[in-house]
Scaffold this active site. Structure first.
Site, mmCIF file in Angstrom:
data_model
loop_
_atom_site.group_PDB
_atom_site.id
_atom_site.type_symbol
_atom_site.label_atom_id
_atom_site.label_comp_id
_atom_site.label_asym_id
_atom_site.label_seq_id
_atom_site.Cartn_x
_atom_site.Cartn_y
_atom_site.Cartn_z
ATOM 1 N N THR A 51 0.819 -1.183 0.041
ATOM 2 C CA THR A 51 0.070 -0.132 -0.158
ATOM 3 C C THR A 51 0.954 1.228 0.006
ATOM 4 O OG1 THR A 51 -2.031 -1.313 1.399
ATOM 5 C CG2 THR A 51 -1.890 1.240 1.379
ATOM 6 N N HIS A 54 2.019 1.690 -3.430
ATOM 7 C CA HIS A 54 1.013 2.489 -4.357
ATOM 8 C C HIS A 54 0.951 3.988 -4.087
ATOM 9 C CE1 HIS A 54 -0.160 -1.440 -5.321
ATOM 10 N NE2 HIS A 54 -1.146 -1.660 -4.463
ATOM 11 N N HIS A 74 2.130 1.900 8.194
ATOM 12 C CA HIS A 74 0.958 1.368 9.164
ATOM 13 C C HIS A 74 1.484 0.317 9.596
ATOM 14 C CE1 HIS A 74 0.002 -0.019 5.026
ATOM 15 N NE2 HIS A 74 -0.302 -1.212 5.656
ATOM 16 N N ARG A 211 12.104 -13.382 -6.559
ATOM 17 C CA ARG A 211 11.328 -13.703 -5.628
ATOM 18 C C ARG A 211 10.856 -15.266 -5.554
ATOM 19 N NH1 ARG A 211 7.478 -8.220 -5.394
ATOM 20 N NH2 ARG A 211 8.835 -7.365 -3.489
ATOM 21 N N ILE A 298 -10.494 -11.765 1.463
ATOM 22 C CA ILE A 298 -9.976 -11.683 2.460
ATOM 23 C C ILE A 298 -9.439 -10.276 2.471
ATOM 24 C CG2 ILE A 298 -7.779 -12.329 3.850
ATOM 25 C CD1 ILE A 298 -9.897 -14.619 3.475
#
Length: 353
Positions: A51, A54, A74, A211, A298
């Site tokens: 987030t 973004h 956060h 990854r 979810i």
């Protein structure tokens, strides 16, 4: 209202100060005025979320959700340094992390065990100033007291760890063949959790070379580059033609969703955490209805069931985050962290203060 003393007047913070690419490290006022149920936390570690990326990139989602100027971030861990006059859940000196879904505590969802989807939900670092700062102010209802044995670096990633746990455990996965589409930071956390949960075989689909290698290192049994080989064919081969029992969708990629649903066995389960840029078209008849697939949407974490699970995994050392947290950087080196996220050359990135 409580006004805290013996604190500096200014603090460092990473602020989205304009509607464009990037963010700036600036000095802002320390939030000293606390409402009766608010708490001030001195931040020790913060991790960079998708987030946050973004917002950094200033994509369409950010343009529609963020009002500048605003402090980002956060996912954090820190020490309580001041409390409002009616705070009872934490005390000064407590080592805490925080839920980032801030509930109203009054709506139907809040009163029926579903605070994470509160009708009046606010999100830290999205709807209000966040934790990319030396101090952050939050309501006591969202705070989680950490066990002192958990390092602050690990404690700061309990929020995204909770996303992985919530996605995985809406149903049992013991002895199940599980497909994970997308090995970004939360997908990598999911692989670690699935290993502890006794999944029979973990198959991972990921287009990023870095990854894919990390997924193998963490413990995936089979890792697929869906650009080079058919994910559906690989899953069928690895499951004796049956298909996966469970699909964990972490990518937010429409093709990954379609391939994942196609790869599921009849009466299988799909849990969707990935967020899509726009509407997705799928053949509901063939991919869901006629296969009797159970789909779970979810968001966030169960408050606070998920936190208990995650904390116990970390305290018991059943879950090792050392390979998933690939970079620990100084707070001032935040631009490097965002660049690594942008390039996909990382797992989880934590900034330490």
């Amino acid at each position: 209202m409580t006004v805290t003393n013996n604190l500096p007047d200014k603090m460092k913070a990473i602020v989205k100060d304009a509607p464009n690419y990037g963010a700036k490290l600036v000095k802002v006022d320390v939030p000293k005025s606390l409402e009766p149920h608010e708490v001030l936390v001195k931040v020790k570690a913060v991790s960079i979320c998708g987030t946050d990326l973004h917002i950094w990139l200033w994509n369409e989602w950010a343009k529609n959700h963020i009002k500048v100027p605003q402090i980002l971030g956060h996912e954090f861990a820190g020490e309580v340094v001041s409390v409002g006059r009616d705070v009872s859940l934490v005390s000064i000196g407590d080592f805490v992390s925080s839920e980032t879904h801030i509930p109203c505590q009054h709506c139907k969802q809040c009163r029926t065990g579903n605070m994470h989807v509160c009708q009046n939900l606010k999100i830290l670092g999205v709807d209000m100033n966040g934790a990319f700062a030396e101090y952050v102010k939050v309501p006591e209802i969202v705070l989680w007291k950490n066990d002192p044995s958990i390092p602050p670096i690990w404690a700061s990633v309990q929020e995204p760890l909770g996303n992985a746990i919530h996605t995985i455990f809406v149903e049992d996965v013991t002895g199940k063949n599980v497909l994970v589409t997308g090995a970004g930071p939360i997908g990598l956390l999911a692989i670690g959790v699935l290993k502890t949960a006794g999944a029979a075989k973990i198959i991972v689909s990921e287009v990023n070379d870095y990854r894919r290698d990390l997924a193998k290192e963490i413990g995936a049994d089979v890792v697929v580059d869906p650009r080079k080989e058919s994910l559906v064919n690989v899953v069928k081969k690895e499951t004796n033609g049956d298909g996966a029992d469970v699909m964990i969708e972490m990518s937010g990629n429409p093709q990954a969703l379609k391939d994942g649903l196609t790869s599921l066995t009849n009466a299988g389960r799909a849990s969707l955490l990935g967020v899509y840029d726009k509407d997705v078209q799928i053949n509901l008849n063939d991919l869901v209805i006629f296969k009797a697939i159970r789909i779970y949407g979810i968001t966030g974490r169960k408050m606070f069931e998920t936190w208990y699970r995650g904390a116990d995994l970390l305290k018991s050392k059943k879950l090792d985050l050392s390979k998933i947290i690939t970079h620990v950087l100084d707070f001032d080196d935040y631009e490097r962290g965002f660049k690594l996220m942008e390039e996909g050359k990382c797992g989880k990135i934590v900034l330490k203060l």
